[in-house]
Scaffold this active site. Structure first.
Site, PDB file in Angstrom:
ATOM      1  N   GLY A 133      41.091 -16.570  21.179  1.00 23.63           N
ATOM      2  CA  GLY A 133      40.054 -15.552  21.347  1.00 23.63           C
ATOM      3  C   GLY A 133      40.654 -14.166  21.398  1.00 23.63           C
ATOM      4  O   GLY A 133      41.816 -13.978  21.047  1.00 23.63           O
ATOM      5  N   ASN A 134      39.858 -13.192  21.819  1.00 21.14           N
ATOM      6  CA  ASN A 134      40.366 -11.821  21.926  1.00 21.14           C
ATOM      7  C   ASN A 134      39.673 -11.126  23.092  1.00 21.14           C
ATOM      8  O   ASN A 134      38.785 -11.702  23.717  1.00 21.14           O
ATOM      9  CB  ASN A 134      40.149 -11.071  20.609  1.00 21.14           C
ATOM     10  CG  ASN A 134      38.685 -11.005  20.240  1.00 21.14           C
ATOM     11  OD1 ASN A 134      37.891 -10.353  20.905  1.00 21.14           O
ATOM     12  ND2 ASN A 134      38.302 -11.719  19.184  1.00 21.14           N
ATOM     13  N   ARG A 135      40.094  -9.897  23.381  1.00 21.49           N
ATOM     14  CA  ARG A 135      39.640  -9.233  24.603  1.00 21.49           C
ATOM     15  C   ARG A 135      38.346  -8.440  24.438  1.00 21.49           C
ATOM     16  O   ARG A 135      37.944  -7.738  25.361  1.00 21.49           O
ATOM     17  CB  ARG A 135      40.741  -8.307  25.125  1.00 21.49           C
ATOM     18  CG  ARG A 135      41.901  -9.071  25.726  1.00 21.49           C
ATOM     19  CD  ARG A 135      43.003  -8.118  26.187  1.00 21.49           C
ATOM     20  NE  ARG A 135      42.530  -7.138  27.151  1.00 21.49           N
ATOM     21  CZ  ARG A 135      43.150  -5.992  27.407  1.00 21.49           C
ATOM     22  NH1 ARG A 135      44.242  -5.681  26.757  1.00 21.49           N
ATOM     23  NH2 ARG A 135      42.663  -5.160  28.308  1.00 21.49           N
ATOM     24  N   SER A 136      37.696  -8.554  23.310  1.00 26.24           N
ATOM     25  CA  SER A 136      36.469  -7.776  23.135  1.00 26.24           C
ATOM     26  C   SER A 136      35.409  -8.201  24.168  1.00 26.24           C
ATOM     27  O   SER A 136      35.148  -9.390  24.342  1.00 26.24           O
ATOM     28  CB  SER A 136      35.910  -7.999  21.727  1.00 26.24           C
ATOM     29  OG  SER A 136      34.624  -7.436  21.650  1.00 26.24           O
ATOM     30  N   ALA A 142      34.525  -8.435  17.298  1.00 26.73           N
ATOM     31  CA  ALA A 142      35.952  -8.628  17.021  1.00 26.73           C
ATOM     32  C   ALA A 142      36.094 -10.047  16.477  1.00 26.73           C
ATOM     33  O   ALA A 142      35.916 -11.026  17.206  1.00 26.73           O
ATOM     34  CB  ALA A 142      36.756  -8.451  18.295  1.00 26.73           C
TER      35      ALA A 142
END
Ligand code: CTP
Length: 401
Positions: free
Chosen positions: A201-204, A274
């Site tokens: 995943g990502n930090r968005s 994102a």
């Protein structure tokens, strides 16, 4: 602005004192119109002193000034907080047996109500139908929130906090310069599963995308908000907005499919999500163990570039906007990356911001530049994510002209 605050007979009326205070402090002219019943909860002197205006409940006071219609005619906004089930029913039926009733019938200004009642009353088919009637007439329904109620019970029916009512109601006064514009916005970060318990995943946080959806809706747009992973709290405002339809997705593939669907009848497409560039080549059916050794290195395959695909197949007149979060060496590098990305993706506008370990994500504040035709910086916006969203919409509107 001339703001009429209608107060009806619920215990939440005490919170409306604070709402009036916030409106006064923001420089508005406020006239409080309580119902007779409301005065049993908070007395007339409180309303007069807090609003610094005369307060009456009856159509028979101040008759020379035709007060029963004058207040509504002069209003730029009418907020009813709390709105009881009884008042909502009276509004739906168009009853005007007191000053608040006549004011509501005489006004052409935006009207917002903040319902407050017990859960059973809120869920009653009569109340549901009345609320839908009001919504159909363009009345903004603010809340209610889900929480503790006066009887010690809990559930939907609690009036929104004064700060929320203040912000949302004033939002109704914004220019409706996106009226009749259909918008598709994506927000949040995609999650690409490895196995039933893990993902890439990502930090968005999805905050900027959600703010773009709310800002567009408040400016009159019809919005489809496609979410990847996003906290419910970030979506709270969007969920309540009558002109926002929320479509949930998780992976890049799901988000792509949902956005292509939404884009099919959108005038403006905003890819604020994102999106993972890669996904695991294989998704395991069972949880991967250390013993299996399969977590040591993960083979990835590339995801489709959603926004590039949408741009390549765009309909005439459709505007496509991409985002870029960069960690540049300096300002020149930031703009250089943004310009190249805009070209590569084939989009009309690219909104770029600088991110870092301490910057950009999860924060309430943001600062962006909007790159348009020929790589020119056509706008900059900074401040709360809502302010930035409004700045981006200003740029979109001027680019579409
Ligand atoms: N995006 C997309 N589909 C993808 C990846 C990204 O639609 N598979 C969109 C994002 O929503 C965003 C824009 O493309 O609007 C920029 O994403 P970014 O990850 O910065 O672009 P990349 O082409 O992956 O460039 P980089 O190599 O810098 O990551």
């Amino acid at each position: 602005m001339n703001i009429v605050v209608g107060v009806t007979g619920g215990i939440a009326a005490y919170k409306t004192v604070h709402l009036v205070r916030l409106l006064i402090k923001a420089g508005h002219e406020v006239t409080v119109v309580p119902t007779e019943d409301a005065l049993r909860f908070v007395g007339l002197p409180t309303w007069e002193s807090i609003s610094r205006n005369a307060v009456t409940t009856s159509v028979h006071d101040d008759v020379a000034k035709v007060r029963h219609v004058a207040l509504g005619q002069a209003a730029d906004l009418v907020v009813v907080a709390p709105a009881t089930a009884n008042t909502i029913a009276k509004m739906a039926a168009g009853l005007a047996d007191d000053l608040l009733g006549t004011t509501l019938l005489a006004t052409t200004a935006p009207v917002a109500i903040a319902p407050a009642m017990h859960t059973e009353m809120w869920r009653h088919p009569a109340t549901r139908a009345n609320v839908e009637t009001l919504r159909g007439r363009g009345v903004a329904i603010l809340g209610p929130a889900d929480g503790e109620l006066t009887g010690g019970d809990a559930g939907p029916g609690r009036m929104l906090e004064p700060e929320q009512i203040f912000a949302t109601a004033l939002g109704l006064l914004r220019p409706r310069d996106l009226a009749d514009v259909r918008v598709a916005v994506s927000a949040g970060g995609t999650r690409e599963p490895l196995d039933p318990v893990r993902f890439l995943g990502n930090r968005s946080s999805g905050r900027q995308g959600a703010a773009l959806a709310v800002a567009a809706a408040e400016r009159g747009a019809d919005v489809t908000l496609v979410t990847a992973h996003i906290e419910e709290e970030v979506l709270a405002e969007a969920v309540q907005h009558p002109s926002i339809r929320i479509v949930r997705s998780d992976t890049a593939a799901e988000l792509g499919a949902a956005m292509r669907d939404a884009a099919a009848d959108a005038d403006v497409v905003v890819m604020a999500a994102a999106v993972a560039d890669y996904r695991p080549a294989e998704v395991a059916d069972g949880k991967l163990t250390k013993e299996s050794g399969r977590l040591r290195s993960i083979e990835l395959v590339e995801n489709d570039d959603i926004v590039a695909g949408l741009a390549a197949s765009r309909m005439p007149g459709q505007t496509i906007i991409a985002f870029a979060a960069e960690t540049p060496r300096d300002e020149a590098d930031l703009l250089d990356r943004a310009r190249r990305k805009r070209e590569r993706k084939g989009v009309d506008l690219l909104v770029v911001n600088e991110v870092g370990w301490q910057q950009g994500f999860e924060a309430a504040e943001n600062a962006v530049q909007v790159i348009g035709e020929g790589g020119a910086v056509i706008a900059t916006a900074a401040g709360s994510k809502r302010d930035v969203a409004d700045g981006i919409w200003d740029a979109v509107i001027s680019a579409r002209r």
